[in-house]
Design a protein around this motif. Sequence first.
Motif, short mmCIF file in Angstrom:
data_model
loop_
_atom_site.label_atom_id
_atom_site.label_comp_id
_atom_site.label_asym_id
_atom_site.label_seq_id
_atom_site.Cartn_x
_atom_site.Cartn_y
_atom_site.Cartn_z
N LYS A 6 0.84 -1.21 0.00
CA LYS A 6 0.00 0.00 0.00
C LYS A 6 0.87 1.25 0.00
N ILE A 7 1.90 1.27 0.84
CA ILE A 7 2.79 2.42 0.91
C ILE A 7 3.49 2.64 -0.42
N TRP A 8 3.96 1.55 -1.04
CA TRP A 8 4.65 1.67 -2.33
C TRP A 8 3.72 2.17 -3.42
N ASN A 9 2.51 1.66 -3.45
CA ASN A 9 1.56 2.08 -4.48
C ASN A 9 1.19 3.55 -4.36
N GLU A 10 1.26 4.07 -3.15
CA GLU A 10 0.91 5.48 -2.92
C GLU A 10 2.11 6.41 -3.07
N ALA A 11 3.30 5.88 -3.25
CA ALA A 11 4.51 6.70 -3.32
C ALA A 11 4.64 7.39 -4.67
N THR A 12 5.25 8.57 -4.67
CA THR A 12 5.54 9.28 -5.91
C THR A 12 6.80 8.70 -6.55
N PRO A 13 7.04 8.99 -7.84
CA PRO A 13 8.28 8.52 -8.47
C PRO A 13 9.53 8.97 -7.72
#
Length: 491
Positions: A6-13
Amino acid sequence: MWMREKIWNEATPAERRLAGLAVNPAAPDRLLLRILAEGPPAARMALCGDRDLSVPVVDALVSHSDPRARAVFASSPHADPVQRARLVDDPEWLVRAHLAEGPSRRLVTWPRPLPDEVVVHMFTTYENELLGNLYRQTSPGLRRRMPTHPEAKVRRAGVGNWSALSAHVRAALLADPDPGVREGASSYVRNEDPSWVERELPDHSCHARTHLLMHCALSRAVIDSVLTAPAGKEDRAMIAHNPSLPPDVVVLLAGDNDPHVRETIAGRTDLGSSERAALAVDPDPEVRLTLSVHPALTESERAAIDYTVPEGGDFGPQPAWPRDPAVVRLNALSGHPLLRRRAAADHNLPPDLVALLAADADHGVRVTLAQNHPDAPAALLLGSFLEYTGHHRADLLTRPHFPTVGLAAHAEHEDPAVRALVARDPEADPELVERLTRDPDPAVRAALTRHPNLPAARLAELLGDEELAPHAAANPALDPALMEELVETTC
């Protein structure tokens, strides 16, 4: 882990790129400490879960305010168990739960054990619902000592090894001063009481019925009811597995119409010679295969059976259970591939048998040896990786003698996982490395983007590529000034 996904999917590039820097082996501690203190969640999760850490970084991590970061570290497959154990008394339930769960089975089949004193502390202080997977992180020595351990809660866990305990230890557990230990021991005694099993046996198919029919002492009345009026179609196969089955029923089921029943019977050590002879020529190939490894057979009797050993299989790491060296040697010298596969799984196989089985004609023998023996030679490890494409293939890469030099020779291989091996070769040509960062397979592109021989211009270019930027930031050849810039612009 859903939390990290979840954290990775919400992270910006940019945050994902900083996560790559967080696992860069050349990143200095001062940058890692800043990422830990000020970085976005995706970078902290990568730092805590995807690399080993120095003592100063661990010191800062174990007191970090974000329990998610501590939880990820508590179950990190890269962290030394002694470091993970520093979180044993963490105030957050989430962190303690991750420590007890240990590294994911997808990443580590058998993790390095936690220190014995830490495991004992967890057994005596943790909530019972957290202890389910702790045994997986318990050292073999402590497992053996658990039934006689001074701590009652440890003895309660040790009762679970009841079938391997001596009569003296069993008697002590049944008379233990702790009621929980006595109850656990008594439950196993009840399982050995046919009258109790008969009273408790459910009359419908369910997990409880399966357990009782397969593992507990059966009365004649229960056996006759299964033979005449089974509650489910698998009931006969279940009792065929049961060690308490009387000889006449073993004989009866050896001629059962169901090949699954006969296959189960074929694996029993108490088979008579007549039954062995009949099952050796059974019309079902699975029955013949099961019978072919029976311990009572001679090598010539095995060879006379028409059996076929499947070439495929799930050849992965196995636990280092104690094995009888004499039996292991007999199996290693057998003409039967399945018995040689059993021998190949022994972590303590002597050098002469390692050499013998490393050259075995059977694919399963070679891969099993490669997966389990600490001295498996480099050529065997590489050969096994090239041949084996099963579920545990990646485990071969973690073996201590897996080669590195010369892997660039596989750059043109049709299998992407083999092409990705070039990333492990320290002598790979920079032009080849750069070319493979454009490979059609994303895993190959990612692996080669991390290679330190990647030309600087291409590495700088990939820092701006949304797909490969996290891997470029993880490259140990990254300019220290660029490392500083990534931290400054994202933290």
